[in-house]
Write an enzyme that holds these catalytic residues in place. Structure first.
Site, PDB file in Angstrom:
ATOM      1  N   HIS A 192      -3.578  -5.514   1.631  1.00 61.00           N
ATOM      2  CA  HIS A 192      -3.236  -5.852   3.014  1.00 61.00           C
ATOM      3  C   HIS A 192      -3.707  -7.269   3.313  1.00 61.00           C
ATOM      4  O   HIS A 192      -4.704  -7.729   2.761  1.00 61.00           O
ATOM      5  CB  HIS A 192      -3.936  -4.897   3.983  1.00 61.00           C
ATOM      6  N   CYS A 233       0.832  -1.211   0.000  1.00 57.58           N
ATOM      7  CA  CYS A 233       0.000   0.000   0.000  1.00 57.58           C
ATOM      8  C   CYS A 233       0.869   1.265   0.000  1.00 57.58           C
ATOM      9  O   CYS A 233       1.521   1.559  -0.989  1.00 57.58           O
ATOM     10  CB  CYS A 233      -0.973  -0.043   1.175  1.00 57.58           C
TER      11      CYS A 233
END
Length: 199
Positions: free
Chosen positions: A162, A65
């Site tokens: 994630h 991310c």
């Protein structure tokens, strides 16, 4: 937690003020809620120099991310969504650029990893759109389309997902591509279920 529990893996958290050790197989740059500010903090620790040295030695880097965004050439936040408006130079370890967008993406995702089409799942939670040459080699292929980027030599990679390491098949495949220790792998979901049953 799944990585720390995996036999044959020595997971180290690098503290502020400490250098990134020179004998690592993989450096993971995690997510961030303030990507440009955290990138500046990373530079103040000298970790940008450590990372370039690590890659030159043949080490691997994986960004998740915000960490993925940091690996690129630039991060642009013209509207000041995460802080002061402006553009920051990234680590330039991937040929990508990120532009922050006002709309936050929050979605569960599933797809596959690698030529073996290993199943993956997790979630995306980010602001920003990433483009560039290295996205032609996505890290994973999701039901919604490709996600992430990989350098030409395969040593630097990143994606927006994630929770990837909670998947046993993905974790096993990913780690074995870095270095096969021959150690038996854990069944993380069973470990979590056992802990919940115990509670």
């Amino acid at each position: 937690d799944p990585l720390a529990a995996e036999p044959g893996v020595d997971l180290q958290i690098v503290a502020p003020g400490a250098a990134i050790p020179g004998d690592l197989d993989l450096v993971i740059i995690p997510g961030s809620k303030s990507t440009r500010a955290d990138l500046e903090f990373l530079r103040k620790q000298g970790w940008d120099v450590d990372l370039r040295t690590h890659v030159r030695r043949g080490g691997r880097v994986f960004g998740i991310c915000g960490g993925y965004q940091m690996l690129g050439r630039t991060i642009t936040d013209s509207s000041g969504i995460e802080g002061e408006p402006g553009t920051s130079d990234g680590l330039a370890l991937l040929d990508i650029e990120t532009t922050m967008a006002a709309r936050k993406k929050l979605v569960q995702v599933a797809g596959t990893y690698g030529a073996e089409t290993i199943p993956v799942s997790g979630y995306e939670m980010h602001m920003g759109v990433t483009t560039g040459t290295d996205t032609a080699r996505p890290f994973v292929t999701l039901q919604q389309g490709p996600d992430g980027a990989t350098s030409a030599d395969g040593h630097v990679m990143g994606c927006y997902i994630h929770g990837l390491f909670a998947g046993d098949a993905f974790r096993r495949s990913f780690l074995n591509k870095i270095r096969d220790t021959g150690a038996p792998s854990i069944a993380w979901e069973e470990t979590v279920d056992d802990a919940l049953d115990g509670l």
